[in-house]
Design a protein around this motif. Structure first.
Motif, mmCIF file in Angstrom:
data_model
loop_
_atom_site.group_PDB
_atom_site.id
_atom_site.type_symbol
_atom_site.label_atom_id
_atom_site.label_comp_id
_atom_site.label_asym_id
_atom_site.label_seq_id
_atom_site.Cartn_x
_atom_site.Cartn_y
_atom_site.Cartn_z
ATOM 1 N N ILE A 16 29.912 39.934 47.863
ATOM 2 C CA ILE A 16 29.492 39.983 46.441
ATOM 3 C C ILE A 16 30.009 41.266 45.810
ATOM 4 O O ILE A 16 30.562 41.262 44.701
ATOM 5 C CB ILE A 16 27.955 39.909 46.323
ATOM 6 N N ASN A 17 29.864 42.366 46.538
ATOM 7 C CA ASN A 17 30.306 43.665 46.016
ATOM 8 C C ASN A 17 31.817 43.695 45.819
ATOM 9 O O ASN A 17 32.317 44.166 44.787
ATOM 10 C CB ASN A 17 29.877 44.770 46.987
ATOM 11 N N GLU A 18 32.570 43.195 46.825
ATOM 12 C CA GLU A 18 34.034 43.192 46.720
ATOM 13 C C GLU A 18 34.498 42.395 45.512
ATOM 14 O O GLU A 18 35.338 42.841 44.728
ATOM 15 C CB GLU A 18 34.643 42.612 48.004
ATOM 16 N N ARG A 19 33.949 41.232 45.330
ATOM 17 C CA ARG A 19 34.359 40.376 44.214
ATOM 18 C C ARG A 19 33.950 40.987 42.876
ATOM 19 O O ARG A 19 34.704 40.920 41.898
ATOM 20 C CB ARG A 19 33.747 38.981 44.374
ATOM 21 N N PHE A 20 32.763 41.576 42.832
ATOM 22 C CA PHE A 20 32.292 42.205 41.589
ATOM 23 C C PHE A 20 33.189 43.385 41.224
ATOM 24 O O PHE A 20 33.634 43.516 40.067
ATOM 25 C CB PHE A 20 30.842 42.649 41.766
#
Length: 810
Positions: free
Chosen positions: A387-391
């Protein structure tokens, strides 16, 4: 509900006592009578509870699930009797049988399921959901021990275990057949499926069983019974083969069983060490995993649709950041068990989860060490990391103006997982709990996120259930209100506004005064019974009851009391209306400074209350073990409501609403819901003082405040601080030096000294106003009249229509 007459209720008591206890009324104890009353109520509840569940399923209606680490429901016996329409009959039947209803109802131990406003808000919301006929339920943890039972010994807070489940809890039903398995630790393996997609397997895990206990949430006289489901952690049964090695496993199994039971052992374990912090994380995942699995299981059973339609039937409200792991847990189930793609799972998740923020305090915004999450919940960590990488990639490519701010926005930063950031990114709604709080979130604390997702942010000012805090807690006042404007206000609390036409009616005001005075006499008797302190029921009852925290500024209150004491010592004949200052507060066991403030309050009380020279003009009372049941005794008797937090620090407050609803006048800063109370009642009916939120935030950002300057120039302040430093209120010189040095060496972080003079001046105005009895009563009635706006019915109506999109099930 069945309308029982008093005689029928008596007969039910007598019959059940004989059937269940083989006893006659004359030989029954108060506790036995309590359980008989609870049994009668449960019999009335059960068929409506079953029919409510059946109706929700048959209509396939959308339901809200409120996830919270706390549900401070208090004692439920009177509330359930009231909402079932049987409280008056029960009271009269008990009296006729020779029992005091208050003594019977007091047999129920307050449920140890919460600590403060967060948990009480959740309880009020559940009450309003059921009373307004909305399909909504709570999910929490069934802690065996509450926060702690507080005792004051030699002025010090001492924590004892709050084993609230020592006796059978009358309202819960264990549902072992609906147990759910939770997984910790283990390894995650990736496999490529035949369709080319990656599949994840979480293996070699430590398993914990979540056993549900259901508590009915009774709507007010409407036959709607919703559910509060609490999860208890238990070990999975171990199969032994009977070999000679079996004995070697015995103590290991006991240790393992104990470690599992600790997950639902007690509320808020001490997180100052790694083990305690990990236990808190275990608790949070235990709550969300059991709840999300339960929700999905029910959806499949009742709707028989693909989970892509979950947002049409389900909304999950996370109460503060504690249940934020609901986001990656829902993603895990959708992807790993239901074989959704990432994008499909994310679309469902971000349409189902809504987040309520409860704080502007940066230290209260939860973070977890990345390594701890990775070790304890490896699959959940992988999902959060993704989630963090994509955000962050989205920020880099789509919002170039924010590239420099990615470290401030990233969910994982500085080896920490930031739960509030995860909650915002993974939710469709982010709400504050008072207008000023929401504005601060949007303009200051979460401005970068607000710029990214302006459509997600909204305000839902908190509320309290008027049925509990006025109708039940203050029957004398609610009876007077009903006699004057009719009973419609009970169903539609905004109709309390009709009281305005009586706010200058001399006859009504005299009755209102008598009600307040009788409530003060009741509290005065309770104070004497519990503490031995005699207080003047004609004095001003000045009340501050809430968690002990520096930002709530109990310290400012006690500084004012020391100032008044100093004045009276110099001039015992000072023309002053007698004042009784009443405190109730618990400090977190590891919060040293808060515990020092409790000790200071009690030390000042011991000196002031025994000083004959001040002629009884000043009394200080600290009531130990503050809880819901004690609040129900204090609030109806309050004349003055202390809501004196440092502006910008209190998200909303609900104690301010409870006391306003019972006719107390607020002295407070423009913080939290005080702002909206002032807008409702008008400047002339509230006592506002001190720094405003923007001034506090400006000092924090740009400096410009020097506490030492005030110490050096205000002889009242220097005298009080010197008294602390020199041991005048302690048994030895170093007793309160920590408070002294915190104020001066830490530059008075919550602006106690800065607001001291305006606080004193405003208290002078409070006293002058109180001298005009009719003016004071007019202001009190005006506050009650406007309090309907702060009913949780209004708050829930706003949530239901603007966030949850629920329909009433008539």
């Amino acid at each position: 509900m069945l309308e029982l007459t008093v005689d029928e209720f008596k007969e039910r008591i007598i019959s059940k006592l004989q059937t269940n206890k083989s006893k006659e009324v004359a030989g029954a104890t108060n506790k036995e009578i309590y359980y008989v009353i609870a049994s009668i109520v449960n019999e009335e509840i059960l068929p409506h509870w079953q029919s409510t569940k059946k109706r929700y399923n048959e209509k396939s209606c959308k339901q809200v699930y409120y996830l919270s680490m706390e549900f401070l429901v208090g004692s439920l016996i009177e509330s359930n009797l009231l909402n079932c329409g049987m409280l008056e009959q029960s009271n009269e039947a008990l009296k006729q049988l020779g029992f005091d209803p208050d003594n019977i109802y007091a047999q129920e131990h307050d449920a140890g399921l919460g600590n403060g406003g967060l948990g009480r808000l959740a309880a009020c919301f559940l009450d309003s959901l059921a009373s307004l006929k909305y399909p909504g339920h709570g999910f929490g943890i069934r802690y065996r021990y509450g926060l702690f039972e507080q005792r004051i010994i030699h002025g010090n807070q001492v924590e004892l275990p709050d084993y609230w489940l020592k006796d059978q809890y009358a309202w819960e039903t264990r549902k072992e057949d609906e147990a759910i398995c939770i997984h910790y630790h283990g390894n995650v393996h990736m496999f490529q499926r035949n369709d080319g997609n990656i599949e994840f397997k979480h293996e070699n895990t430590d398993k914990v069983m979540a056993i549900p206990y259901d508590i009915p949430i009774v709507g007010y006289k409407n036959e709607v019974i919703n559910t509060l489901r609490l999860w208890s952690a238990e070990s999975v049964g171990l199969d032994r083969d009977g070999s000679s090695e079996e004995g070697m496993h015995y103590y290991h199994d006991l240790d393992h069983k104990h470690s599992i039971e600790q997950i639902s052992g007690y509320l808020y374990p001490d997180d100052s060490k790694y083990e305690g912090k990990e236990l808190r994380l275990k608790q949070q995942y235990f709550l969300v995993s059991s709840s999300i699995q339960n929700i999905i299981k029910d959806f499949k059973k009742n709707h028989q649709k693909s989970l892509k339609y979950l947002p049409e039937k389900v909304v999950i409200q996370v109460n503060d950041t504690h249940p934020t792991l609901a986001i990656p847990e829902l993603m895990r189930i959708l992807m790993d068990e239901e074989h959704f793609s990432w994008d499909s799972a994310w679309e469902v998740t971000t349409k189902v989860i809504a987040y309520t923020n409860h704080t502007t305090l940066s230290e209260a915004l939860e973070t977890w060490p990345k390594g701890m999450m990775e070790h304890l919940l490896p699959r959940i960590y992988m999902i959060i990391d993704e989630i963090n990488e994509r955000f962050c990639k989205g920020l880099w490519f789509d919002h170039q103006e924010l590239r420099e701010k990615i470290p401030e926005l990233a969910i994982i930063a500085d080896e920490q997982i930031h739960m509030a950031r995860l909650a915002i990114v993974g939710s469709f709604s982010v709400n504050g709990v008072a207008q000023i709080h929401t504005d601060i979130l949007k303009e200051k604390e979460m401005k970068n996120f607000y710029d990214l997702f302006p459509e997600r942010f909204n305000n839902k000012t908190n509320g309290i259930t008027h049925r509990r805090w006025l109708l039940q807690a203050n029957p004398k006042l609610s009876g007077l209100i009903t006699e004057s404007i009719g009973p419609q206000w009970i169903q539609r609390p905004k109709q309390l506004i009709s009281l305005l036409k009586y706010s200058k009616d001399a006859s009504f005001l005299e009755k209102f005064y008598q009600v307040k005075h009788e409530n003060k006499q009741i509290l005065a008797n309770l104070i004497h019974e519990r503490t031995g302190i005699l207080v003047d029921d004609q004095s001003i009852f000045d009340v501050q009851i809430k968690r002990l925290h520096e930002y709530k500024r109990q310290l400012l209150n006690i500084f004012h009391i020391i100032y008044l004491y100093n004045e009276l010592k110099e001039n015992p004949n000072l023309d002053m209306i007698p004042r009784t200052f009443i405190f109730g507060a618990k400090a977190a066991p590891s919060y040293h400074l808060a515990k020092e403030v409790i000790k200071l309050i009690n030390k000042v009380a011991s000196i002031v209350n025994h000083d004959a020279a001040i002629q009884g003009k000043l009394k200080v009372v600290f009531l130990e073990n503050y809880n819901v049941s004690l609040a129900e005794k204090i609030i109806p008797a309050a004349d003055v409501s202390e809501q004196i937090s440092t502006a910008s620090k209190e998200a909303s407050g609900t104690g301010n609403m409870k006391m306003m609803m019972n006719g107390a006048l607020t002295i407070g800063t423009l913080d939290g819901a005080n702002v909206e109370i002032k807008e409702a009642v008008g400047n002339e009916n509230i006592f506002i003082f001190g720094l405003k939120a923007d001034e506090v935030l400006n000092f924090h950002q740009h400096g410009g405040y020097n506490a030492t300057d005030i110490y050096n120039t205000d002889d009242r302040i220097s005298r009080i601080l010197d008294q602390l430093n020199q041991g005048e209120f302690g048994s030895h010189e170093i007793e309160f030096k920590d408070i002294y040095y915190n104020i001066l060496s830490q530059n008075d972080p919550y602006f106690v000294l800065k607001d001291f003079e305006p606080y004193l001046e405003t208290h002078e105005l409070v006293e002058q106003t109180y001298r005009d009895k009719l003016s004071w009563l007019h202001k009190s009635v005006t506050n009650v009249a406007h309090s309907g706006k702060f009913s949780s019915d209004r708050t829930i109506q706003d949530y239901a229509t603007e966030i949850w999109k629920l329909k009433k099930q008539v």
